[in-house]
Every structure is written in structure tokens, then in C-alpha cells.
Design an enzyme around this catalytic site. Structure first.
Site, mmCIF file in Angstrom:
data_model
loop_
_atom_site.group_PDB
_atom_site.id
_atom_site.type_symbol
_atom_site.label_atom_id
_atom_site.label_comp_id
_atom_site.label_asym_id
_atom_site.label_seq_id
_atom_site.Cartn_x
_atom_site.Cartn_y
_atom_site.Cartn_z
ATOM 1 N N ASP A 8 0.836 -1.206 0.000
ATOM 2 C CA ASP A 8 0.000 0.000 0.000
ATOM 3 C C ASP A 8 0.872 1.258 0.000
ATOM 4 O OD1 ASP A 8 -2.338 1.427 0.018
ATOM 5 O OD2 ASP A 8 -2.680 1.234 2.170
ATOM 6 N N ASN A 10 1.429 3.469 -2.734
ATOM 7 C CA ASN A 10 2.029 3.957 -3.996
ATOM 8 C C ASN A 10 1.483 5.337 -4.359
ATOM 9 O OD1 ASN A 10 3.200 1.464 -4.166
ATOM 10 N ND2 ASN A 10 1.922 0.708 -5.827
ATOM 11 N N ARG A 12 -0.010 7.676 -2.446
ATOM 12 C CA ARG A 12 0.413 8.750 -1.540
ATOM 13 C C ARG A 12 1.883 9.100 -1.746
ATOM 14 N NH1 ARG A 12 -1.599 5.857 3.667
ATOM 15 N NH2 ARG A 12 -2.065 4.280 2.102
ATOM 16 N N ARG A 21 -0.180 9.456 -9.746
ATOM 17 C CA ARG A 21 -0.253 8.231 -8.943
ATOM 18 C C ARG A 21 0.463 7.054 -9.619
ATOM 19 N NH1 ARG A 21 -3.840 7.776 -4.891
ATOM 20 N NH2 ARG A 21 -4.207 5.589 -5.429
ATOM 21 N N HIS A 25 3.041 3.662 -8.701
ATOM 22 C CA HIS A 25 2.877 2.244 -9.044
ATOM 23 C C HIS A 25 4.106 1.724 -9.801
ATOM 24 C CE1 HIS A 25 -1.095 2.341 -7.463
ATOM 25 N NE2 HIS A 25 -1.628 3.076 -8.429
ATOM 26 N N GLU A 55 -11.634 -4.816 -5.272
ATOM 27 C CA GLU A 55 -12.156 -3.463 -5.024
ATOM 28 C C GLU A 55 -11.447 -2.407 -5.881
ATOM 29 O OE1 GLU A 55 -11.433 -5.647 -2.404
ATOM 30 O OE2 GLU A 55 -13.575 -6.065 -2.264
ATOM 31 N N ARG A 59 -11.379 2.323 -8.894
ATOM 32 C CA ARG A 59 -10.502 3.501 -9.086
ATOM 33 C C ARG A 59 -10.763 4.149 -10.441
ATOM 34 N NH1 ARG A 59 -4.936 2.646 -5.932
ATOM 35 N NH2 ARG A 59 -5.921 1.874 -4.045
ATOM 36 N N LEU A 119 12.008 -19.742 -4.878
ATOM 37 C CA LEU A 119 10.899 -19.029 -4.240
ATOM 38 C C LEU A 119 9.560 -19.370 -4.902
ATOM 39 C CD1 LEU A 119 9.989 -16.656 -2.323
ATOM 40 C CD2 LEU A 119 10.224 -15.168 -4.331
ATOM 41 N N ARG A 176 1.708 -5.092 6.022
ATOM 42 C CA ARG A 176 1.050 -4.041 5.242
ATOM 43 C C ARG A 176 1.887 -2.783 5.355
ATOM 44 N NH1 ARG A 176 -5.092 -2.660 4.225
ATOM 45 N NH2 ARG A 176 -4.808 -0.763 3.008
ATOM 46 N N SER A 184 -8.023 -5.691 4.535
ATOM 47 C CA SER A 184 -8.570 -5.370 3.211
ATOM 48 C C SER A 184 -8.787 -6.587 2.302
ATOM 49 C CB SER A 184 -7.652 -4.362 2.485
ATOM 50 O OG SER A 184 -7.576 -3.167 3.218
ATOM 51 N N GLU A 195 0.724 -13.946 11.840
ATOM 52 C CA GLU A 195 1.175 -12.755 12.546
ATOM 53 C C GLU A 195 0.975 -11.561 11.607
ATOM 54 O OE1 GLU A 195 2.880 -12.506 15.568
ATOM 55 O OE2 GLU A 195 2.716 -14.648 16.017
HETATM 56 C C1 FPP Z 1 -1.706 0.264 -3.381
HETATM 57 O O1 FPP Z 1 -1.266 1.602 -3.328
HETATM 58 C C2 FPP Z 1 -1.112 -0.418 -4.520
HETATM 59 C C3 FPP Z 1 -1.805 -0.938 -5.578
HETATM 60 C C4 FPP Z 1 -3.263 -0.879 -5.688
HETATM 61 C C5 FPP Z 1 -1.101 -1.562 -6.719
HETATM 62 C C6 FPP Z 1 0.043 -2.450 -6.390
HETATM 63 C C7 FPP Z 1 0.832 -2.602 -7.620
HETATM 64 C C8 FPP Z 1 2.166 -2.550 -7.712
HETATM 65 C C9 FPP Z 1 3.079 -2.461 -6.571
HETATM 66 C C10 FPP Z 1 2.784 -2.526 -9.046
HETATM 67 C C11 FPP Z 1 3.107 -3.720 -9.769
HETATM 68 C C12 FPP Z 1 2.964 -5.043 -9.146
HETATM 69 C C13 FPP Z 1 3.323 -6.176 -9.782
HETATM 70 C C14 FPP Z 1 3.140 -7.493 -9.116
HETATM 71 C C15 FPP Z 1 3.896 -6.150 -11.115
HETATM 72 P P1 FPP Z 1 -2.354 2.745 -3.367
HETATM 73 O O2 FPP Z 1 -2.475 3.227 -4.762
HETATM 74 O O3 FPP Z 1 -3.617 2.254 -2.751
HETATM 75 O O4 FPP Z 1 -1.715 3.829 -2.478
HETATM 76 P P2 FPP Z 1 -2.492 4.949 -1.660
HETATM 77 O O5 FPP Z 1 -3.239 4.236 -0.559
HETATM 78 O O6 FPP Z 1 -1.403 5.801 -1.173
HETATM 79 O O7 FPP Z 1 -3.401 5.644 -2.627
#
Ligand code: FPP
Length: 236
Positions: A8, A10, A12, A21, A25, A55, A59, A119, A176, A184, A195
């Protein structure tokens, strides 16, 4: 050890730097590459990453499109590297809502890496714990209706096997990032005994050292993980 990560923060991270945004990502995808690489030396045998939840479709369309483009590109560019690293890749979630070419790429990567012994990487895309459970229930009920199993045969093991994680062990630790203290809809059934660790850093700033610290903290607070050191894990 099996670790699940809710990646979580990205958005912000990007907005606080005046960036779109999607820049967050993109940087998040880079962190995925490094964290995956760091797992063997930290004793992590299975890593489950929450990349896109059921969910997340709510967006803005351009953010959803951007994330899909990023998955497409990331899967393609990482394909050879993941295979070379001996990583076995599986996907959790319902792929049917994703574009055909992304589904094909996912199938190809799973098939290519299925016998790898390094892995075990699970990437959750269009994943929701409740959706997963609903799909598992439908599968089990179909087996009852068609007479393959009796209602009495339904137990926790059967439900567990019917989930997207199949026969994999449950996560020992769920991390998280970015400060929120919620699960979530991530690994709802599988996290019953896990844990939980919540860290303040946003995912784009989450490095190997952060993962190592989360594991060390877990080892010191929870006797069941003992003091297995990273060197032992390296030799394994
Ligand atoms: C949550 O941050 C993140 C996501 C919804 C996307 C996660 C995706 C990646 C890390 C990119 C690529 C992943 C792979 C496996 C190739 P948010 O946008 O909800 O952040 P915020 O809460 O600050 O708005």
C-alpha cells in the site's frame, strides 16, 4: 516461511512528490523486483503479493488502465529473469475479468515456471478473499450436486484446498505498508493464524532491509519462529 504483503501507499508516495499516482505504481513495481530477489537470502520460501484487489476496479479508469499496462509490461520483462532465478510463479484471484493477453501471459509464466524449486511467488490480481471463498464454495457445491462428494466430507482441509492457494502453507506473516491497519480482504481464510505487521513506510520505499527487519521483529516476538538466522537460510 510464507510472507504475504499488502503493498500500500504507492499513490500517496507519488502525490506527496507532486507526481501522478502511476509514478508511484511504477516505482512499486521496481520494489517488487528487488523484494522477490531478496527472499531466498532472508529465508522466505513463499511470497504472496497483493497487486490488485477486486475493489481496485472502482478507481479512476486511467489508473486502472495504467495498472493493467504495468502488469502487462512487468510480466513480460520479468519473465525470463524470474525463470532464471528459479522462481515458481502462481496467480491468485479471478483472471476472467482481465484482458485476454494478460491472462495468456499469466498462464505462460505459471506454466514456464511450474517446476522451479526456488521461491514460490504468488501474485494476487483481481483477488478478494471473499470472492475466492465464494468461488471455492461454488466448486465444492458442484462436487456435492454431481455426487462426487458427500456434504459430510466438507471440512477445513477441503475448503483450504479449494482456495486459490491450494495446498500451499498458510502465511506466517502478513505485512502491510503505508500505515493503515487493515487486512482489506487479503488472504481472509489463510490468515486466520498469521502474525501481522504494519509498517509506516509506503511500498515504493520498502527495501530488503525493511523486509529483513520485519522478519527479525517477528522472530524476536514470536517463539514459534525461533532464532533461525539468515545464514542458515542461505545455505538451505
Ligand atoms: C496500493 O497503493 C497499490 C496498488 C493498488 C497496486 C500495487 C501494484 C504494484 C506495486 C505494481 C506492480 C505489481 C506487480 C506485481 C507487477 P495505493 O495506490 O492504494 O496507495 P495509496 O493508498 O497511497 O493511494
Amino acid at each position: 516461511m510464507h510472507i504475504g504483503i499488502i503493498m500500500d501507499g504507492n499513490g500517496r508516495w507519488a502525490v506527496s512528490r507532486g507526481l501522478p499516482r502511476l509514478a508511484g505504481h511504477r516505482r512499486g513495481a521496481k520494489r517488487v523486483t528487488e523484494i522477490v530477489k531478496s527472499c531466498p537470502s532472508l529465508g522466505v520460501k513463499t511470497l504472496t503479493l497483493y497487486a490488485f484487489s477486486t475493489e481496485n476496479w472502482k478507481r479512476a479508469p486511467q489508473e486502472v488502465d495504467g495498472l493493467m499496462r504495468l502488469f502487462r509490461r512487468h510480466l513480460r520483462t520479468q519473465l525470463v529473469e524470474l525463470h532464471q532465478q528459479n522462481v515458481r510463479v502462481r496467480f491468485l484471484g479471478d483472471p476472467s475479468a482481465l484482458a485476454d493477453d494478460i491472462q495468456n501471459q499469466m498462464d505462460y509464466l505459471s506454466e514456464l515456471t511450474k517446476n522451479n524449486t526456488g521461491l514460490h511467488l504468488n501474485i494476487a490480481i483481481n483477488y478478494g478473499g471473499r470472492d475466492e471463498l465464494a468461488r471455492a464454495v461454488r466448486g465444492i457445491v458442484n462436487s456435492v450436486v454431481s455426487g462426487q462428494i458427500s456434504v459430510d466430507a466438507i471440512d477445513e482441509q477441503m475448503i483450504g484446498r479449494a482456495l486459490d492457494t491450494g495446498d500451499q502453507l498458510d502465511p506466517d506473516l502478513i505485512i502491510r505498508t503505508a500505515g493503515e491497519v487493515r487486512i482489506s480482504n487479503f488472504l481472509t481464510w489463510q490468515s486466520a493464524e498469521s502474525e501481522l505487521t504494519f509498517v509506516d513506510v509506503p511500498w515504493p520505499d520498502f527495501y530488503k532491509a525493511n523486509l529483513a527487519k520485519a522478519i527479525d521483529d517477528l522472530r524476536s516476538r514470536s517463539p514459534r519462529f525461533g532464532a533461525v538466522d539468515h545464514d542458515m537460510a542461505k545455505e538451505a
